[in-house]
Design a protein around this motif. Structure first.
Motif, short mmCIF file in Angstrom:
data_model
loop_
_atom_site.label_atom_id
_atom_site.label_comp_id
_atom_site.label_asym_id
_atom_site.label_seq_id
_atom_site.Cartn_x
_atom_site.Cartn_y
_atom_site.Cartn_z
N ALA A 196 0.82 -1.21 0.00
CA ALA A 196 0.00 0.00 0.00
C ALA A 196 0.86 1.26 0.00
N ALA A 197 1.95 1.23 0.74
CA ALA A 197 2.85 2.39 0.77
C ALA A 197 3.47 2.63 -0.60
N GLN A 198 3.86 1.56 -1.29
CA GLN A 198 4.43 1.70 -2.62
C GLN A 198 3.40 2.25 -3.60
N GLU A 199 2.18 1.80 -3.50
CA GLU A 199 1.15 2.22 -4.43
C GLU A 199 0.63 3.63 -4.16
N SER A 200 0.94 4.18 -3.02
CA SER A 200 0.45 5.51 -2.67
C SER A 200 1.26 6.63 -3.32
N GLU A 201 2.42 6.31 -3.88
CA GLU A 201 3.35 7.29 -4.46
C GLU A 201 3.92 8.22 -3.39
N ALA A 202 4.04 7.75 -2.17
CA ALA A 202 4.47 8.62 -1.08
C ALA A 202 5.96 8.53 -0.81
#
Length: 294
Positions: A196-202
């Protein structure tokens, strides 16, 4: 509060999602089903100070090992900034929480512009969105005043839910996690939070609150900040703020795909860099061609 046996989750998250130049970097972003790929890069010198004088010619960008043509280059991007500020309010932080909130308030007042947005989250036995994305400092201040301690620590859930919120935002995305590093009650696991962190672009920053008493097995590393006092908290937030103001935007249209993997790896190197190195570059590790299912 339960500790991970050898290394904090926040460090593991940073270590597994970072792009690298000369050292470990904590930033991770990801693009899903887009043609133009944006890569935000922060470069720091040997003293840890952001470097703001580089040119397009100083960057070499690769996807899956193949050099890409940089189509768009910009310094100190004017794109809107979305920040999830996630504060650990578990019982083990009860002595430090007032200082954390004082420093977090200063950070919000320093970094936010009218076009930006900050969302305040607190996590203990559950995760709560205290303030949705806003640039209204009065609403943020009021939300900070409502934060109270809980008991356990749902750190994975905080990263997961904060990442989901950032996925719906446009522009630059940042998550700042203030924690003492352990997880006890999350509903999602490490891998789900990581994806989820990777997919958030954060871009992910962590501020590790160190308790006064010694804590065995508390090995951490990577891009993080230790803090045991208000001045150290303020300094950590100031360094984060400085980095966010000196980002470079490298955007490109991917050339032919050379891998069947759904994850495209990115690498940024410096060429003909000015004196003052060695330099460290922080950027996302790559992007997915499709979203995961949770």
């Amino acid at each position: 509060m339960k500790r991970l046996p050898h290394i904090s989750f926040v460090f593991l998250l940073i270590l597994c999602t970072s792009g690298r130049l000369t050292a470990q970097e904590p930033e991770t972003t990801l693009k899903v089903d887009v043609k133009l790929v944006n890569v935000f890069v922060t470069v720091t010198d040997a003293r840890g100070a952001p470097v703001a004088s580089l040119q397009k010619e100083n960057f070499l960008l690769k996807e899956d090992g193949k050099e890409q043509k940089i189509a768009i280059f910009s310094r100190e991007s004017a794109l809107p900034l979305s920040i999830v500020l996630a504060v650990d309010t578990s019982l083990s932080t009860r002595k430090d929480l007032p200082l954390e909130l004082i420093s977090a308030r200063k950070f919000a007042h320093t970094i936010l512009r009218p076009e930006d947005g900050l969302a305040l989250y607190k996590f203990s036995e559950e995760v709560s969105e205290v303030v949705p994305f806003t640039s209204d400092l009065k609403k943020i201040d009021a939300g900070i005043d409502r934060v109270r301690n809980g008991s356990a620590t749902a750190l994975y859930d905080a990263v997961f839910l904060g990442s989901q919120a950032l996925t719906r935002r446009q522009g630059r995305k940042v998550m700042v996690v203030i924690t003492d590093g352990g997880d006890t009650v999350s509903q999602v696991n490490y891998k789900e939070a990581l994806r989820a962190a990777q997919e958030s672009e954060a871009i992910i920053y962590s501020i590790i609150i160190v308790p006064i008493e010694a804590s065995a097995g508390r090995d951490t590393g990577g891009k993080y900040y230790y803090a045991t006092s208000l001045p150290q908290l303020d300094d950590a937030f100031q360094k984060i703020s400085d980095e966010l103001r000196t980002q470079y935007l490298l955007a490109y249209y991917p050339s032919q795909r050379y891998s069947d993997s759904e994850f495209r790896q990115l690498r940024v190197d410096l060429t003909n860099a000015p004196a003052g190195g060695p330099y460290q570059s922080h950027y996302r590790a790559g992007y997915y061609t499709r979203k995961g299912t949770f």
